[in-house]
Design a protein around this motif. Sequence first.
Motif, short mmCIF file in Angstrom:
data_model
loop_
_atom_site.label_atom_id
_atom_site.label_comp_id
_atom_site.label_asym_id
_atom_site.label_seq_id
_atom_site.Cartn_x
_atom_site.Cartn_y
_atom_site.Cartn_z
N LEU A 133 -5.67 10.45 -28.93
CA LEU A 133 -5.56 9.00 -29.13
C LEU A 133 -5.96 8.24 -27.86
O LEU A 133 -6.62 7.20 -27.93
N ILE A 134 -5.56 8.76 -26.71
CA ILE A 134 -5.95 8.11 -25.45
C ILE A 134 -7.47 8.16 -25.28
O ILE A 134 -8.10 7.19 -24.85
N ALA A 144 -10.15 4.96 -25.05
CA ALA A 144 -11.19 4.81 -24.02
C ALA A 144 -12.56 4.61 -24.66
O ALA A 144 -13.37 3.80 -24.20
N THR A 145 -12.81 5.32 -25.76
CA THR A 145 -14.08 5.14 -26.49
C THR A 145 -14.17 3.74 -27.08
O THR A 145 -15.24 3.13 -27.11
N ALA A 182 -15.86 -3.49 -15.17
CA ALA A 182 -15.62 -2.08 -14.84
C ALA A 182 -14.18 -1.87 -14.40
O ALA A 182 -13.52 -0.90 -14.79
N GLY A 183 -13.66 -2.80 -13.58
CA GLY A 183 -12.26 -2.69 -13.16
C GLY A 183 -11.29 -2.90 -14.31
O GLY A 183 -10.26 -2.23 -14.39
N VAL A 184 -11.61 -3.85 -15.22
CA VAL A 184 -10.77 -4.08 -16.39
C VAL A 184 -10.73 -2.84 -17.27
O VAL A 184 -9.68 -2.44 -17.77
N ARG A 185 -11.88 -2.21 -17.47
CA ARG A 185 -11.95 -1.00 -18.28
C ARG A 185 -11.07 0.10 -17.69
O ARG A 185 -10.31 0.76 -18.40
N ASP A 186 -11.13 0.28 -16.37
CA ASP A 186 -10.29 1.30 -15.74
C ASP A 186 -8.81 0.92 -15.80
O ASP A 186 -7.94 1.79 -15.97
N SER A 203 0.09 2.64 -29.42
CA SER A 203 1.24 3.15 -28.68
C SER A 203 0.82 4.13 -27.60
O SER A 203 1.34 4.10 -26.47
N ALA A 204 -0.15 5.00 -27.89
CA ALA A 204 -0.62 5.96 -26.88
C ALA A 204 -1.33 5.25 -25.73
O ALA A 204 -1.18 5.64 -24.56
N ALA A 205 -2.09 4.21 -26.03
CA ALA A 205 -2.79 3.47 -24.98
C ALA A 205 -1.81 2.72 -24.08
O ALA A 205 -1.94 2.72 -22.85
N VAL A 206 -0.79 2.10 -24.68
CA VAL A 206 0.20 1.36 -23.91
C VAL A 206 1.05 2.30 -23.07
O VAL A 206 1.45 1.97 -21.94
#
Length: 839
Positions: free
Chosen positions: A401-402, A406-407, A438-442, A530-533
């Motif tokens: 899920l993580i 990211a995708t 790029a920083g927001v994505r990371d 939930s996995a991203a948070v």
Amino acid sequence: MVAKRPDGIFPYIGTEAWGRNLAAAIENTCAEHKVVPPPRQAITEGLATALPDTEIKGLITTRNSKKVLKPSAYRLVQAGEEQVLLLMCDVHGAAVVPWDLNDRTVNCWSPPVAEAGQRVKDLIAAELALHEARKTAKSADKERETCRRAAGDNTYTAQALSAAEQKHDEAGRCVRELEGERQALLTALGGRRPRPVVRAAVEDGEPKAALALSEQPYEVAFHMQRYAVECLERAGKSRGYDLAESLVDAGQLSKGMNVLQQWQIVHSDGTVSKLWRLAAVTGNNRVLARLNIFRVRPEHLVTGMPQSLLPMPKDRKADAGRLLLSQREILNRLSDKLNEAGAKPETEASDPSVRAGKIATVSAEIVIGCTKPAGLEHVLRTLNVNDHLRGIQPYDEDARLIALFATLVDSYTRESLLMDALAEAFPDARGADLLDLAGVRDALTANGPLDPLVPLTPADDDASPAVLRDIAVRAITALVFPDIPPEGVKVTNARTDTGRFWPIVRGTLQEPAWSQTKAKTAEARTRLWSAAVAQLFLHRGNILSAQGFFGVQETAKGAGQDPRSLKALFLGAKAGDATAWTALVKRMAPALIHAPQSFITPGQGSEAGDGRKGVRRTPKSALAALTLAYTAGSAPDISRALLLAFAKAVLEHPDAVQPPESEDGTPLICYGEQHWVEDRTPITAGMVIAPDTEGQPTNYVADKAWFDETFPVELGRPAPATPGSTAHSSTAGATSTDPTATTAHGVPLADPRDLLATLRRELPARVELVEGGYQQAVDSAHTLMTDFEEAHRLRVQLGEDALPAEQRIEWMEKLTKVRAAAQASMATLEQVEALILLV
């Protein structure tokens, strides 16, 4: 006389001269293809020292008096918008180490917060002390047993036995104390380790096509690499076959991609060793299995191989404890040892010299150039994700899920809609157009700090860690549950306009059409959220604790988030705004799940009855009880002060660096363990002190037992409203003077004294809200004036004609209405000032 190396299938590494030739060939080839090469030292010390002596000769040719790579030795691939140059060669079977950033183990790492580094050092010291204490306890146990079995019953024997038992008890007590200290440190780390921070390697001030870790003490680097390997081994246990035995039987059948990475090791004498090694971007499990077959530990490759593990006849006994830092020397010694053992007829089939025969060398692709070295880590991480998401091997659900999230972020970036989606979700942002994407994505994928999210904060709000984490959660929610425009005239079940963002989510997650959005889709999307948070928090709770937070409505039409900031929501909740408290509870939900003592867990209890497994409590029930506690009149023990104090503590707990302490110095204990005597949970940083009804801290740490007792299941079941009943208002309280008066339906009115106390408590927050609103209006008027002045200056400078009179008249009419409303509000404020003297 130099002893001849034993011949065999295990290769020997080429000389330094061939390493320099390889570096020149790579640099010239990269220049031809206009890509950036790795640092020269990385090639000579990390790549050339992993190749057999005959392999380098086969990779290089001479053209126009320059050494270059043969066309068959490399290939140029497109990775998104960037190009990566890959060297195809055969490397020594034990020359590659697993990559810490493997996405299969991403859920084993916590965010790289500053204080986590010191906690890791303390944990290492505690584990070393515990190891020594256990050895002492074992020795004391043997001594006690010896005294017990001693012949005779004279006084000397009895005294010796008593002393031995006392020593044994003391050693056991020391072990228990150190085990408790180690457990407390593990709890403070959230049971995980901070993710290694990898950046592009720098040579002569310019980023290069290689990665580098920051400086680490030897013990920390050893511990972190060993932890990464243990996590990878756990993740690989779900494989349906034995990978090591497969490699022994058939060899390695597919190539793996590798990158050059530098470990900077600080030794006890203060010297720094900068070791270049090949790290596996893909095929981490194969790399680990190969090293296990060779009986080589990855932590020894990246921190230094003890000479005692690979001895040579010429070694001096005085240097037995020396660390071998040169990869060339390590691999040559290993090959020498294996070739010598393989030549002996008595060598058994279980010996590494026999088992590792088919992986003495393995085919590999190595990154030797790229167009944007600063983004190399992200490109390689994406390739690792794509390799796993489209593979056939089992994939841990959390890590999958993580990787999917990211995708999804990359999909928004690829469609050039990431900034637009965030600007729409944060209408009060101080500068959404200034975002470093790029920083927001990371930041959103927990691969970097949250600082790039500062432009999304309101202009009047501080960019504190709690605010930035709230911004990150809201941004993740907006990307996973994007709002779609209102539906027009409905002709069929299928929508023709789902906005710009919903198709991105559907395409990335491969969901059905909008009209087929059902409960399963909502549940899958909620797990992804939930996995991203969870990656934003040090203490990672169960991601299933968010079940029910989002339903079909949010999945199909968007989350519909409240745009107010945390500061505005707190002020609104203090001012008596129930909608502000509802929004605040939703913002608290991730912190309630991912706390050292989780307040919301996956559904537990029995649906059939309370007697067998306790009261049924779903995550949605816990959230509903906390929400309705704000307006529930049936909960006299829950005050607004308690709720706001608890909310403030919960939102700030992830940033605590020290354990909480009571005001009177009394040792804190978890609320649910107040009747326990032993085995209490250690109090660590991030825990929340339970507030009392006045909002003041108590001597207990809030845990699930406190939460379920304070906000019971019954509180989450609102009583049915009686016909015609309405909530009390300040007007009703002001006009009614009879405490026994009732409404037309027989419902007693609230006590005027209670209404007065409530108003006195809420009015300060309402004054602050009005002050903030007026300040925002003043700032907007000043900005408008500045813009018109600049427009006037530019028109005069350029000699342009004035705007049409109709447009100017329209603007002036609108501003006249605004000014009239402002003047009317001034009169209202004057009346409020007079009333303040009378309250």
